[in-house]
Design a protein around this motif. Structure first.
Motif, PDB file in Angstrom:
ATOM      1  N   ILE A 198       0.837  -1.209   0.000  1.00 48.78           N
ATOM      2  CA  ILE A 198       0.000   0.000   0.000  1.00 48.78           C
ATOM      3  C   ILE A 198       0.870   1.256   0.000  1.00 48.78           C
ATOM      4  O   ILE A 198       0.625   2.206  -0.755  1.00 48.78           O
ATOM      5  CB  ILE A 198      -0.972  -0.012   1.201  1.00 48.78           C
ATOM      6  CG1 ILE A 198      -2.080  -1.053   0.965  1.00 48.78           C
ATOM      7  CG2 ILE A 198      -1.584   1.369   1.430  1.00 48.78           C
ATOM      8  CD1 ILE A 198      -2.998  -1.299   2.153  1.00 48.78           C
ATOM      9  N   GLN A 199       1.920   1.247   0.818  1.00 47.53           N
ATOM     10  CA  GLN A 199       2.789   2.426   0.897  1.00 47.53           C
ATOM     11  C   GLN A 199       3.527   2.669  -0.417  1.00 47.53           C
ATOM     12  O   GLN A 199       3.669   3.812  -0.850  1.00 47.53           O
ATOM     13  CB  GLN A 199       3.777   2.274   2.065  1.00 47.53           C
ATOM     14  CG  GLN A 199       3.062   2.267   3.416  1.00 47.53           C
ATOM     15  CD  GLN A 199       4.015   2.209   4.592  1.00 47.53           C
ATOM     16  OE1 GLN A 199       5.224   2.344   4.448  1.00 47.53           O
ATOM     17  NE2 GLN A 199       3.467   1.996   5.780  1.00 47.53           N
ATOM     18  N   GLU A 200       3.967   1.577  -1.044  1.00 46.83           N
ATOM     19  CA  GLU A 200       4.632   1.719  -2.358  1.00 46.83           C
ATOM     20  C   GLU A 200       3.664   2.271  -3.398  1.00 46.83           C
ATOM     21  O   GLU A 200       4.037   3.113  -4.228  1.00 46.83           O
ATOM     22  CB  GLU A 200       5.179   0.366  -2.838  1.00 46.83           C
ATOM     23  CG  GLU A 200       6.416  -0.107  -2.099  1.00 46.83           C
ATOM     24  CD  GLU A 200       6.087  -0.867  -0.815  1.00 46.83           C
ATOM     25  OE1 GLU A 200       4.904  -0.879  -0.428  1.00 46.83           O
ATOM     26  OE2 GLU A 200       7.011  -1.421  -0.214  1.00 46.83           O
ATOM     27  N   ASN A 201       2.426   1.801  -3.353  1.00 52.11           N
ATOM     28  CA  ASN A 201       1.411   2.285  -4.293  1.00 52.11           C
ATOM     29  C   ASN A 201       1.158   3.781  -4.116  1.00 52.11           C
ATOM     30  O   ASN A 201       1.016   4.520  -5.104  1.00 52.11           O
ATOM     31  CB  ASN A 201       0.099   1.516  -4.106  1.00 52.11           C
ATOM     32  CG  ASN A 201       0.185   0.080  -4.591  1.00 52.11           C
ATOM     33  OD1 ASN A 201       1.108  -0.282  -5.317  1.00 52.11           O
ATOM     34  ND2 ASN A 201      -0.760  -0.753  -4.191  1.00 52.11           N
ATOM     35  N   ILE A 202       1.100   4.215  -2.867  1.00 50.85           N
ATOM     36  CA  ILE A 202       0.877   5.646  -2.600  1.00 50.85           C
ATOM     37  C   ILE A 202       2.034   6.471  -3.153  1.00 50.85           C
ATOM     38  O   ILE A 202       1.824   7.518  -3.789  1.00 50.85           O
ATOM     39  CB  ILE A 202       0.686   5.899  -1.091  1.00 50.85           C
ATOM     40  CG1 ILE A 202      -0.697   5.391  -0.658  1.00 50.85           C
ATOM     41  CG2 ILE A 202       0.832   7.387  -0.748  1.00 50.85           C
ATOM     42  CD1 ILE A 202      -0.950   5.406   0.839  1.00 50.85           C
ATOM     43  N   LYS A 203       3.250   6.004  -2.934  1.00 44.80           N
ATOM     44  CA  LYS A 203       4.420   6.732  -3.468  1.00 44.80           C
ATOM     45  C   LYS A 203       4.331   6.868  -4.985  1.00 44.80           C
ATOM     46  O   LYS A 203       4.643   7.921  -5.549  1.00 44.80           O
ATOM     47  CB  LYS A 203       5.718   5.989  -3.088  1.00 44.80           C
ATOM     48  CG  LYS A 203       6.171   6.259  -1.677  1.00 44.80           C
ATOM     49  CD  LYS A 203       7.486   5.546  -1.391  1.00 44.80           C
ATOM     50  CE  LYS A 203       7.790   5.595   0.108  1.00 44.80           C
ATOM     51  NZ  LYS A 203       8.666   4.510   0.538  1.00 44.80           N
ATOM     52  N   LEU A 204       3.929   5.788  -5.652  1.00 43.07           N
ATOM     53  CA  LEU A 204       3.802   5.808  -7.112  1.00 43.07           C
ATOM     54  C   LEU A 204       2.727   6.799  -7.559  1.00 43.07           C
ATOM     55  O   LEU A 204       2.945   7.597  -8.492  1.00 43.07           O
ATOM     56  CB  LEU A 204       3.468   4.409  -7.624  1.00 43.07           C
ATOM     57  CG  LEU A 204       3.278   4.279  -9.141  1.00 43.07           C
ATOM     58  CD1 LEU A 204       4.552   4.639  -9.897  1.00 43.07           C
ATOM     59  CD2 LEU A 204       2.823   2.869  -9.511  1.00 43.07           C
ATOM     60  N   VAL A 205       1.581   6.785  -6.886  1.00 41.95           N
ATOM     61  CA  VAL A 205       0.499   7.712  -7.233  1.00 41.95           C
ATOM     62  C   VAL A 205       0.954   9.153  -7.014  1.00 41.95           C
ATOM     63  O   VAL A 205       0.728  10.032  -7.864  1.00 41.95           O
ATOM     64  CB  VAL A 205      -0.776   7.408  -6.409  1.00 41.95           C
ATOM     65  CG1 VAL A 205      -1.823   8.508  -6.605  1.00 41.95           C
ATOM     66  CG2 VAL A 205      -1.367   6.060  -6.803  1.00 41.95           C
ATOM     67  N   GLU A 206       1.616   9.406  -5.893  1.00 42.86           N
ATOM     68  CA  GLU A 206       2.093  10.769  -5.609  1.00 42.86           C
ATOM     69  C   GLU A 206       3.119  11.219  -6.636  1.00 42.86           C
ATOM     70  O   GLU A 206       3.138  12.392  -7.033  1.00 42.86           O
ATOM     71  CB  GLU A 206       2.666  10.834  -4.186  1.00 42.86           C
ATOM     72  CG  GLU A 206       1.585  10.740  -3.124  1.00 42.86           C
ATOM     73  CD  GLU A 206       2.101  10.811  -1.703  1.00 42.86           C
ATOM     74  OE1 GLU A 206       1.341  11.257  -0.829  1.00 42.86           O
ATOM     75  OE2 GLU A 206       3.256  10.407  -1.454  1.00 42.86           O
ATOM     76  N   GLU A 207       3.950  10.301  -7.076  1.00 41.13           N
ATOM     77  CA  GLU A 207       4.944  10.619  -8.105  1.00 41.13           C
ATOM     78  C   GLU A 207       4.244  10.955  -9.427  1.00 41.13           C
ATOM     79  O   GLU A 207       4.626  11.906 -10.135  1.00 41.13           O
ATOM     80  CB  GLU A 207       5.889   9.429  -8.290  1.00 41.13           C
ATOM     81  CG  GLU A 207       7.093   9.701  -9.165  1.00 41.13           C
ATOM     82  CD  GLU A 207       7.977  10.847  -8.665  1.00 41.13           C
ATOM     83  OE1 GLU A 207       8.437  11.619  -9.532  1.00 41.13           O
ATOM     84  OE2 GLU A 207       8.183  10.995  -7.451  1.00 41.13           O
ATOM     85  N   ASN A 208       3.199  10.205  -9.759  1.00 43.64           N
ATOM     86  CA  ASN A 208       2.440  10.476 -10.987  1.00 43.64           C
ATOM     87  C   ASN A 208       1.719  11.823 -10.921  1.00 43.64           C
ATOM     88  O   ASN A 208       1.627  12.540 -11.932  1.00 43.64           O
ATOM     89  CB  ASN A 208       1.423   9.364 -11.236  1.00 43.64           C
ATOM     90  CG  ASN A 208       2.079   8.070 -11.702  1.00 43.64           C
ATOM     91  OD1 ASN A 208       3.187   8.088 -12.226  1.00 43.64           O
ATOM     92  ND2 ASN A 208       1.404   6.948 -11.506  1.00 43.64           N
ATOM     93  N   ILE A 209       1.208  12.159  -9.750  1.00 42.24           N
ATOM     94  CA  ILE A 209       0.559  13.464  -9.566  1.00 42.24           C
ATOM     95  C   ILE A 209       1.584  14.581  -9.775  1.00 42.24           C
ATOM     96  O   ILE A 209       1.323  15.575 -10.454  1.00 42.24           O
ATOM     97  CB  ILE A 209      -0.089  13.568  -8.167  1.00 42.24           C
ATOM     98  CG1 ILE A 209      -1.327  12.658  -8.083  1.00 42.24           C
ATOM     99  CG2 ILE A 209      -0.483  15.019  -7.845  1.00 42.24           C
ATOM    100  CD1 ILE A 209      -1.904  12.510  -6.682  1.00 42.24           C
ATOM    101  N   LYS A 210       2.777  14.384  -9.201  1.00 47.37           N
ATOM    102  CA  LYS A 210       3.841  15.380  -9.341  1.00 47.37           C
ATOM    103  C   LYS A 210       4.215  15.574 -10.817  1.00 47.37           C
ATOM    104  O   LYS A 210       4.356  16.710 -11.300  1.00 47.37           O
ATOM    105  CB  LYS A 210       5.069  14.900  -8.541  1.00 47.37           C
ATOM    106  CG  LYS A 210       6.200  15.885  -8.471  1.00 47.37           C
ATOM    107  CD  LYS A 210       7.225  15.441  -7.431  1.00 47.37           C
ATOM    108  CE  LYS A 210       8.430  16.323  -7.484  1.00 47.37           C
ATOM    109  NZ  LYS A 210       9.650  15.656  -7.910  1.00 47.37           N
ATOM    110  N   LYS A 211       4.350  14.461 -11.540  1.00 48.67           N
ATOM    111  CA  LYS A 211       4.700  14.551 -12.973  1.00 48.67           C
ATOM    112  C   LYS A 211       3.612  15.278 -13.767  1.00 48.67           C
ATOM    113  O   LYS A 211       3.913  16.077 -14.659  1.00 48.67           O
ATOM    114  CB  LYS A 211       4.889  13.146 -13.547  1.00 48.67           C
ATOM    115  CG  LYS A 211       6.194  12.485 -13.178  1.00 48.67           C
ATOM    116  CD  LYS A 211       6.262  11.098 -13.800  1.00 48.67           C
ATOM    117  CE  LYS A 211       7.448  10.306 -13.235  1.00 48.67           C
ATOM    118  NZ  LYS A 211       7.298   8.873 -13.489  1.00 48.67           N
ATOM    119  N   ALA A 212       2.348  14.967 -13.453  1.00 50.01           N
ATOM    120  CA  ALA A 212       1.230  15.630 -14.155  1.00 50.01           C
ATOM    121  C   ALA A 212       1.242  17.130 -13.877  1.00 50.01           C
ATOM    122  O   ALA A 212       0.989  17.940 -14.786  1.00 50.01           O
ATOM    123  CB  ALA A 212      -0.098  15.013 -13.729  1.00 50.01           C
ATOM    124  N   CYS A 213       1.548  17.509 -12.637  1.00 47.45           N
ATOM    125  CA  CYS A 213       1.624  18.938 -12.294  1.00 47.45           C
ATOM    126  C   CYS A 213       2.769  19.617 -13.042  1.00 47.45           C
ATOM    127  O   CYS A 213       2.608  20.712 -13.589  1.00 47.45           O
ATOM    128  CB  CYS A 213       1.820  19.106 -10.779  1.00 47.45           C
ATOM    129  SG  CYS A 213       0.337  18.791  -9.811  1.00 47.45           S
TER     130      CYS A 213
END
Length: 230
Positions: free
Chosen positions: A2-17
């Motif tokens: 779960i924690q790894e998944n959150i990191k990946l999602v947050e990284e994708n949000i950062k890239k989109a921004c």
């Protein structure tokens, strides 16, 4: 996991921004924990994610009682009028207001407790028959009516885009949502803010961020597939 998944999602949000020149701090991740045990949220908490979304009032209330009180709970599912009273003092934001009758019930229950309900208006931007929400054409009128209630604060809009294997196909809906929110903001209606735009889920949240989402609702991408037979 779960924690790894959150990191990946947050990284994708950062890239989109970064792609569209947005500040990543403008976007909040809501981890959609519906149908998942409270232990899954406990596993997620060390990542710093404090916003969790539930579809059912009962589930939100049960987890509220067990988990830390600094969690912000989001009611993202269809809300029945007879369940509103249970959200008072627990829900940080109600995403799914789509009728004056529901708003009247929210006003009544929150007035009793002398509390303020923060809400979003749910817009069915893709006009899918299977989804709740009002049309974009009806939105301003409903906003104006609900804005008169003293115990409700309209914070913005929410939409659930069509389920699709191609996130690009939802870009038009997200773009139209952003335009609608700007149009309403420019009307300067008392008691109304359009600072929140809740849109984008596991399959399309990056496109939603590129088009102006401030809240994204990611469940499967964090907690894995759901078992609805529990």
């Amino acid at each position: 996991m779960i924690q790894e998944n959150i990191k990946l999602v947050e990284e994708n949000i950062k890239k989109a921004c970064e792609k569209v020149g947005r500040d990543v701090n403008e976007v909040t991740l809501i981890a959609v924990s519906k149908t998942k045990p409270y232990t899954a949220i406990e596993e997620a908490l060390p990542t710093g994610v404090k916003d969790y979304g539930e579809n059912k009032v009962q589930e939100l209330c049960d987890k509220y009682e067990i988990l830390p009180k600094d969690i912000k709970w989001h009611m993202i599912g269809h809300l029945q009028r007879n369940k509103v009273k249970y959200l008072v003092g627990k829900a940080s934001l109600i995403h799914s207001v789509d009728s004056i009758r529901l708003a009247e019930q929210i006003e009544k229950e929150y007035a009793k407790a002398d509390e303020i309900a923060n809400i979003l208006i749910e817009v069915n931007m893709a006009q899918e028959e299977s989804k709740f929400g009002i049309t974009s054409e009806e939105t301003e009128q409903l906003v104006r009516e609900i804005a008169k209630f003293p115990h409700i604060r309209i914070k913005g809009l929410m939409t659930i885009a069509p389920y699709t294997d191609n996130p690009e196909s939802n870009r038009v809906y997200f773009r139209n949502m952003k335009k609608l929110s700007v149009d309403i903001e420019n009307k300067n209606i008392d008691n109304v803010s359009m600072s929140v735009l809740s849109m984008g889920m596991t399959g399309d949240y990056q496109v939603a961020v590129e088009e102006g989402a401030t809240l994204v609702r990611v469940g499967t991408g964090i907690f894995g597939e759901r078992n609805y037979n529990i």
